[in-house]
Design an enzyme around this catalytic site. Structure first.
Site, PDB file in Angstrom:
ATOM      1  N   LYS A 183       0.312  -0.255 -12.040  1.00  0.00           N
ATOM      2  CA  LYS A 183       0.150  -1.507 -11.711  1.00  0.00           C
ATOM      3  C   LYS A 183      -0.804  -0.966  -9.994  1.00  0.00           C
ATOM      4  CE  LYS A 183       0.059  -5.145  -9.106  1.00  0.00           C
ATOM      5  NZ  LYS A 183      -1.563  -4.906  -7.718  1.00  0.00           N
ATOM      6  N   GLU A 258       7.016   4.758  -0.066  1.00  0.00           N
ATOM      7  CA  GLU A 258       5.830   5.287   0.551  1.00  0.00           C
ATOM      8  C   GLU A 258       5.250   4.730   1.573  1.00  0.00           C
ATOM      9  OE1 GLU A 258       3.876   7.337   2.893  1.00  0.00           O
ATOM     10  OE2 GLU A 258       2.633   7.745   1.020  1.00  0.00           O
ATOM     11  N   CYS A 292      -2.199   5.920   5.254  1.00  0.00           N
ATOM     12  CA  CYS A 292      -0.122   6.327   6.024  1.00  0.00           C
ATOM     13  C   CYS A 292       0.036   6.897   7.073  1.00  0.00           C
ATOM     14  CB  CYS A 292       0.256   5.900   5.007  1.00  0.00           C
ATOM     15  SG  CYS A 292       0.287   7.321   3.930  1.00  0.00           S
ATOM     16  N   GLU A 391       1.420  -0.949  12.202  1.00  0.00           N
ATOM     17  CA  GLU A 391      -0.210  -0.335  11.422  1.00  0.00           C
ATOM     18  C   GLU A 391      -1.793  -1.457  11.391  1.00  0.00           C
ATOM     19  OE1 GLU A 391       0.310   0.146   7.136  1.00  0.00           O
ATOM     20  OE2 GLU A 391       0.187   2.338   7.445  1.00  0.00           O
TER      21      GLU A 391
HETATM   22  P1  NDP Z   1       0.680  -4.053  -0.140  1.00  0.00           P
HETATM   23  O1  NDP Z   1       1.205  -3.228   0.430  1.00  0.00           O
HETATM   24  O2  NDP Z   1       0.856  -5.434  -0.232  1.00  0.00           O
HETATM   25  O3  NDP Z   1      -0.035  -3.376  -1.240  1.00  0.00           O
HETATM   26  C1  NDP Z   1      -0.013  -2.560  -1.670  1.00  0.00           C
HETATM   27  C2  NDP Z   1       0.402  -2.887  -3.544  1.00  0.00           C
HETATM   28  O4  NDP Z   1       2.105  -3.302  -3.462  1.00  0.00           O
HETATM   29  C3  NDP Z   1      -0.715  -3.115  -4.394  1.00  0.00           C
HETATM   30  O5  NDP Z   1      -0.890  -2.861  -5.413  1.00  0.00           O
HETATM   31  C4  NDP Z   1      -0.351  -4.678  -4.716  1.00  0.00           C
HETATM   32  O6  NDP Z   1      -0.786  -5.491  -5.224  1.00  0.00           O
HETATM   33  C5  NDP Z   1       1.216  -4.833  -4.554  1.00  0.00           C
HETATM   34  N1  NDP Z   1       2.188  -5.520  -4.589  1.00  0.00           N
HETATM   35  C6  NDP Z   1       1.777  -7.057  -3.367  1.00  0.00           C
HETATM   36  N2  NDP Z   1       2.272  -7.573  -3.047  1.00  0.00           N
HETATM   37  C7  NDP Z   1       3.249  -7.804  -4.329  1.00  0.00           C
HETATM   38  C8  NDP Z   1       4.902  -7.719  -4.643  1.00  0.00           C
HETATM   39  N3  NDP Z   1       5.202  -9.093  -3.889  1.00  0.00           N
HETATM   40  N4  NDP Z   1       5.486  -7.458  -5.198  1.00  0.00           N
HETATM   41  C9  NDP Z   1       5.273  -6.258  -6.071  1.00  0.00           C
HETATM   42  N5  NDP Z   1       3.769  -5.383  -5.553  1.00  0.00           N
HETATM   43  C10 NDP Z   1       3.013  -5.795  -4.968  1.00  0.00           C
HETATM   44  O7  NDP Z   1      -0.538  -3.801   1.332  1.00  0.00           O
HETATM   45  P2  NDP Z   1      -2.640  -4.732   0.761  1.00  0.00           P
HETATM   46  O8  NDP Z   1      -2.798  -4.299   0.147  1.00  0.00           O
HETATM   47  O9  NDP Z   1      -1.768  -6.517   1.749  1.00  0.00           O
HETATM   48  O10 NDP Z   1      -2.521  -4.539   2.380  1.00  0.00           O
HETATM   49  C11 NDP Z   1      -2.196  -4.501   3.928  1.00  0.00           C
HETATM   50  C12 NDP Z   1      -1.312  -3.661   4.686  1.00  0.00           C
HETATM   51  O11 NDP Z   1      -0.963  -2.566   3.857  1.00  0.00           O
HETATM   52  C13 NDP Z   1      -2.498  -2.546   5.394  1.00  0.00           C
HETATM   53  O12 NDP Z   1      -3.641  -3.556   6.041  1.00  0.00           O
HETATM   54  C14 NDP Z   1      -1.743  -1.068   5.368  1.00  0.00           C
HETATM   55  O13 NDP Z   1      -1.585  -1.654   6.889  1.00  0.00           O
HETATM   56  C15 NDP Z   1      -0.490  -1.395   4.920  1.00  0.00           C
HETATM   57  N6  NDP Z   1      -1.001  -0.356   3.675  1.00  0.00           N
HETATM   58  C16 NDP Z   1       0.262   0.883   3.526  1.00  0.00           C
HETATM   59  C17 NDP Z   1      -0.546   1.853   3.131  1.00  0.00           C
HETATM   60  C18 NDP Z   1       0.348   3.095   2.604  1.00  0.00           C
HETATM   61  O14 NDP Z   1       0.023   4.248   2.350  1.00  0.00           O
HETATM   62  N7  NDP Z   1       1.408   2.876   3.565  1.00  0.00           N
HETATM   63  C19 NDP Z   1      -1.704   1.500   1.461  1.00  0.00           C
HETATM   64  C20 NDP Z   1      -1.691   0.638   0.926  1.00  0.00           C
HETATM   65  C21 NDP Z   1      -1.603  -0.410   2.845  1.00  0.00           C
HETATM   66  P3  NDP Z   1      -2.422  -6.372  -4.592  1.00  0.00           P
HETATM   67  O15 NDP Z   1      -3.193  -5.261  -3.981  1.00  0.00           O
HETATM   68  O16 NDP Z   1      -2.978  -6.881  -5.692  1.00  0.00           O
HETATM   69  O17 NDP Z   1      -1.406  -7.372  -4.142  1.00  0.00           O
END
Ligand code: NDP
Length: 501
Positions: A183, A258, A292, A391
């Protein structure tokens, strides 16, 4: 089918999901837009998969799971190598898609896509070398373990490094005999769909690799909750990671997380300050801070803070922020309006908590409608403030002064996160002694982060569980079966050479 990508018009037509070897719309027919973060304009409409689509993908992955498990490892490896060759052949298109969808500037996207075959080759090479162990037990018995795949694995991917993060978890999963349902993040589905096309061309059997696009709360949650999903690899925010872990716990899935970070870049008083500034800038500005491991807490020794800051502002002046497809760009936009608003809200919080030292606004001359921010630095930051603890996921750094190692270690470890740390200096004993005391999953000395397939990556504390990459990742995609053979006549029940259970 091939994804209809017009790189000049920056448009993609006919984006469809990849389930059971075929291209499909969402069952409910819904779609959602994905935008070019350089301009804010729509580049494609992507299927909005829901739980019914997840059911279809998981059913396909389950149907072929046993056949894939018992496919010779050498054959699985061959397919991964064929896929690596396909990625190399289509590297330019993949890089342009990635740059367009995620905001990586083109040269960086090309570098990232160029590295993808390393992950596929690494795990192709591992496929026929991973095994269990023999165990010395009392009596004339042979006792050994077999490492077996989990079965159907889910891969929930974020938007910051869409293709790399997909590949770094799917490559070991596939090499070790698991099937995959991916996904992608809703903001960055396109490179996953192009990759699926290459998976098919490389000759993987239908159902072994599937991509369901859609929203996290719909397709993502349905995938994590699916009872036939035996393993989940999630990369993203700590908050969503906790939800995914809870969904997985309901059916006892093995979960690799992660998650987020608030990583320190630590400048020792004997550091080469030009190199320290370079590492610091790469640390919080790489991919516009959407990393990250971003080094967003700059712990600078009080003796060199003044000189460090002077060099830092001079270096940041040279950073070229702009459209990722323009010549010379070193920092592109944030990925979305949501992240743009989030980062700007933290800049406002920073202004109320500390002193704005550099940036804080929109870079001059950047395209209208794009999600651009300046590299931003705050000084006089208290370690307990929000900008030092939360973050931000943008190019926003806090400078924190330190004088003794004890004070430094206490401040660095005063965080819910524990992902990564960079240490810059010359006294190796001092650097290593400090490194040992930091509660983090990775340390880099005199360099910034470089992701590699052979080195383990992951976090302590709320930065995650399990490890991606390196041979340590094997544990995330396998389970242990213990087998024992008695080579003597069966003994009487009262005469066991072991615990009489
Ligand atoms: P999320 O953690 O919400 O998203 C990461 C993935 O999880 C995406 O594919 C997202 O889908 C999916 N997802 C979201 N909600 C659910 C759920 N309830 N069940 C299963 N999968 C889910 O990150 P965001 O895109 O909302 O970003 C917000 C913050 O997250 C950033 O500002 C940053 O701080 C952190 N982040 C950290 C990352 C890292 O590498 N550690 C990477 C990205 C974000 P969808 O995109 O459709 O919501």
């Amino acid at each position: 089918m091939t994804l209809a990508f017009d790189a000049t018009a920056r448009k993609v037509d006919d984006a469809r999901m990849f389930i059971d070897g075929g291209w499909t719309a969402a069952g409910a027919g819904a779609r959602f837009p994905t935008v070019d973060p350089n301009t804010g304009t729509t580049i494609a409409e992507v299927p909005r998969g829901d739980s019914a689509d997840v059911d279809r993908a998981v059913a396909a992955a389950k149907r072929v799971a046993v056949e894939w498990q018992f496919t010779d490892a050498i054959a699985r490896a061959g397919l991964l190598r064929a896929l690596a060759a396909k990625v190399t052949e289509h590297a330019d298109e993949l890089a342009r898609l990635e740059a367009l969808d995620s905001g990586h500037y083109l040269a960086k996207a090309q570098e990232l896509v160029g590295a993808i075959p390393l992950w596929l080759d690494y795990w192709a090479s591992a496929a026929d070398k991973v095994g269990g162990r023999t165990i010395e037990v009392p009596g004339n018995k042979l006792s050994f373990t077999i490492l077996e795949p989990l079965g159907v694995t889910a891969h929930i991917v974020p938007w910051n490094y869409p293709l790399l993060i997909l590949v770094r978890s799917c490559a070991p999963a596939l090499a070790l005999g698991n099937t995959c349902v991916v996904k992608p993040a809703e903001d960055t589905s396109l490179s996953a769909l192009k990759f699926a096309e290459l998976v098919k061309e490389a000759g993987f059997p239908d159902g072994v690799f599937n991509v369901v696009t859609g929203y996290g709360g719909e397709a993502g949650a349905a995938l994590a909750a699916h009872p036939d999903v035996a393993g989940i690899t999630f990369t993203g925010s700590t908050e969503t990671g906790k939800q995914v872990a809870k969904l997985g716990a309901d059916h006892i899935a093995q979960v690799n997380l992660e998650l987020g970070g608030k990583s320190p870049t630590i400048v020792f008083p004997d550091a080469d300050l030009d190199e320290a500034v370079e590492a610091a800038v790469q640390g919080f500005c790489s991919h516009t801070g959407q990393v990250c491991v971003a080094g967003t807490r700059l712990f600078v020794h009080a003796d060199v803070e003044k000189d460090f800051l002077a060099k830092l502002s001079a270096r940041l002046e040279q950073t070229q922020v702009g459209d990722g497809f323009a010549e010379g760009t070193q920092m592109g936009p944030l990925v979305s309006q949501k992240q743009f608003d989030r980062v700007n809200s933290y800049i406002e919080i920073g202004k109320s908590e500390a002193t704005l030292f550099y940036g804080g606004g929109r870079p001059e001359g950047t395209p209208e409608g794009g999600y651009f921010v300046q590299p931003t630095v705050f000084t006089g930051v208290d370690n307990s403030s929000r900008i030092a603890q939360e973050e931000i996921f943008g190019p926003v750094a806090s400078v924190l002064s330190w004088s003794t190692e004890d004070e430094l270690v206490e401040k660095v470890n005063d965080s819910i996160y524990g992902l990564f740390a960079v240490l810059l200096g010359k006294d190796v004993t001092r650097l290593l002694s400090t490194a040992r005391r930091l509660q983090v999953g990775g340390v880099m000395i005199n360099d910034w982060f470089g992701e590699l397939p052979m080195t383990p990556h992951g976090g302590h504390k709320q930065s995650g569980t399990g490890r991606e990459e390196g041979l340590e990742a094997i544990h995330g995609y396998t389970q242990v079966k213990h087998v024992a053979i008695n080579l003597d006549p069966l003994r009487a029940a009262t005469d066991w050479a072991g615990a009489p259970l």
